[in-house]
Enzyme design. Structure first.
Site, short mmCIF file in Angstrom:
data_model
loop_
_atom_site.label_atom_id
_atom_site.label_comp_id
_atom_site.label_asym_id
_atom_site.label_seq_id
_atom_site.Cartn_x
_atom_site.Cartn_y
_atom_site.Cartn_z
N GLU A 141 2.90 -17.73 -31.00
CA GLU A 141 3.14 -16.69 -32.02
C GLU A 141 4.46 -16.93 -32.74
O GLU A 141 4.89 -16.10 -33.53
CB GLU A 141 3.12 -15.30 -31.37
CG GLU A 141 1.72 -14.89 -30.95
CD GLU A 141 1.64 -13.51 -30.31
OE1 GLU A 141 0.55 -12.92 -30.34
OE2 GLU A 141 2.65 -13.03 -29.76
N ASP A 248 -1.03 -12.75 -20.50
CA ASP A 248 0.44 -12.86 -20.49
C ASP A 248 1.00 -12.52 -19.11
O ASP A 248 1.97 -13.14 -18.65
CB ASP A 248 1.05 -11.90 -21.52
CG ASP A 248 0.54 -12.19 -22.92
OD1 ASP A 248 0.28 -13.37 -23.21
OD2 ASP A 248 0.41 -11.24 -23.71
O1 RIB Z 1 -1.57 -11.03 -25.49
C1 RIB Z 1 -1.52 -9.69 -25.91
C2 RIB Z 1 -0.54 -9.55 -27.01
O2 RIB Z 1 -1.01 -10.26 -28.14
C3 RIB Z 1 -0.35 -8.14 -27.49
O3 RIB Z 1 0.65 -7.46 -26.79
C4 RIB Z 1 -0.05 -8.32 -28.97
O4 RIB Z 1 1.24 -7.99 -29.31
C5 RIB Z 1 -0.35 -9.77 -29.28
O5 RIB Z 1 0.79 -10.50 -29.41
#
Ligand code: RIB
Length: 298
Positions: A141, A248
């Site tokens: 990201e 995550d």
């Molecule tokens: O992996 C989940 C996350 O993806 C969310 O918290 C959102 O912010 C996106 O980044």
């Protein structure tokens, strides 16, 4: 035991989440059940769960100079996440628009905002400076050039690097070369290899000579060693209400595990348990177990 020192070079977002029994089709308007705002962003999520595990976490990123950025900065402070290398920008903070359906499945659109302004030189400075650094984690990201710079600096000082290739984007050979562990989910695995991770034969073809883990949702995860050996860890049966941030949670716990000297299999087992607990609660960071809860799972 010495502290597990981790740097997460990554994104921090505010999640704007709508929960609805049914997700609208194009052109359709439907009434949902609940709206929440919460802390998210794949990088921040991984940093927060690693901190819940007891790691010393350093976040390297960029927040907007706005209310969302302020609240994330405050949250990092509250959780004891070191923010020396968190900068601020006039570009608005990153946000994620999330829809969650009755099965807990999500659809997410991210607007990276300030996350795309992290500078490579700042990331290098951070990685070179953090005392006792063991593991460096990144996702997709933020700009890939920043991850490459951070991982190159990390390898120069002997750290372990972990890349969560989410959301998927093509990865450069240079980045693969400085990535020790890659942790895709099933969708990202398919995009990386061109085949679903459904059989042992396919899994063994993934990234020979390097270690990988594929997260498999309710099926748990599979470790593929550099020699092509597979170890599967199944997930406990749970009733999912929101899967946002579960991947995550796995990555952050796995990073903590390696940094604290666990073997990869034990680190993976703890990651699967924590991620499974997280899907039984709503939100990303708001769904993560506390340190006391994690201690009961270890
Ligand atoms: O992996 C989940 C996350 O993806 C969310 O918290 C959102 O912010 C996106 O980044």
């Amino acid at each position: 035991m010495s502290k597990a020192v981790i740097a997460v070079v990554g994104s921090a977002m505010i999640d704007l989440t709508a929960y609805a029994t049914v997700i609208p089709a194009p052109g359709q308007t439907l009434e949902g059940d609940l709206f929440t705002t919460g802390f998210g962003g794949k990088g921040a999520n991984q940093a927060v769960i690693a901190a819940h595990c007891g790691a010393e976490v350093h976040f390297v990123g960029k927040l907007g100079r706005d209310l969302f950025g302020d609240s994330i900065a405050e949250n990092f402070k509250k959780l004891g996440i070191d923010s020396e290398y968190v900068e601020r920008s006039d570009t608005p903070n990153g946000v994620a628009h999330i829809w969650v359906d009755a099965n807990g499945e999500n659809r997410i659109i991210i607007i990276p905002g300030a996350n795309h302004e992290i500078e490579s030189k700042k990331a290098i400075e951070a990685i070179e400076s953090i005392a006792g650094l063991a593991v460096v984690v990144a996702q997709c990201e933020i700009k890939q050039e920043v991850t490459l710079a951070a991982f190159s600096a990390a390898k120069k000082r002997g750290c372990v690097t972990i890349l969560n290739p989410a959301p998927y984007q093509p990865l450069s050979e240079e980045l693969f070369a400085v990535t020790d562990w890659i942790i895709p989910n099933e969708t990202e695995f398919k995009e990386l290899l061109g085949q679903d991770p459904t059989s042992d034969e396919v899994l063994k073809k993934f990234r020979p000579g390097k270690n990988s883990i594929v997260t498999l949702g309710s099926e748990g995860a599979v470790l593929i060693t550099s020699e092509g050996n597979l170890t599967r860890v199944s997930a406990p049966k749970v009733n999912p209400v929101d899967t946002t941030g579960a991947g995550d949670a796995f990555v952050g716990v796995f990073a903590f595990g390696l940094a604290s000297g666990k073997n990869p299999e034990d680190a993976m087992k703890l990651g699967v348990k924590v991620a499974s607990m997280s899907v039984t609660r709503k939100g990303a960071q708001s769904s993560y177990p506390s340190q006391a809860e994690i201690d009961t799972l270890s």
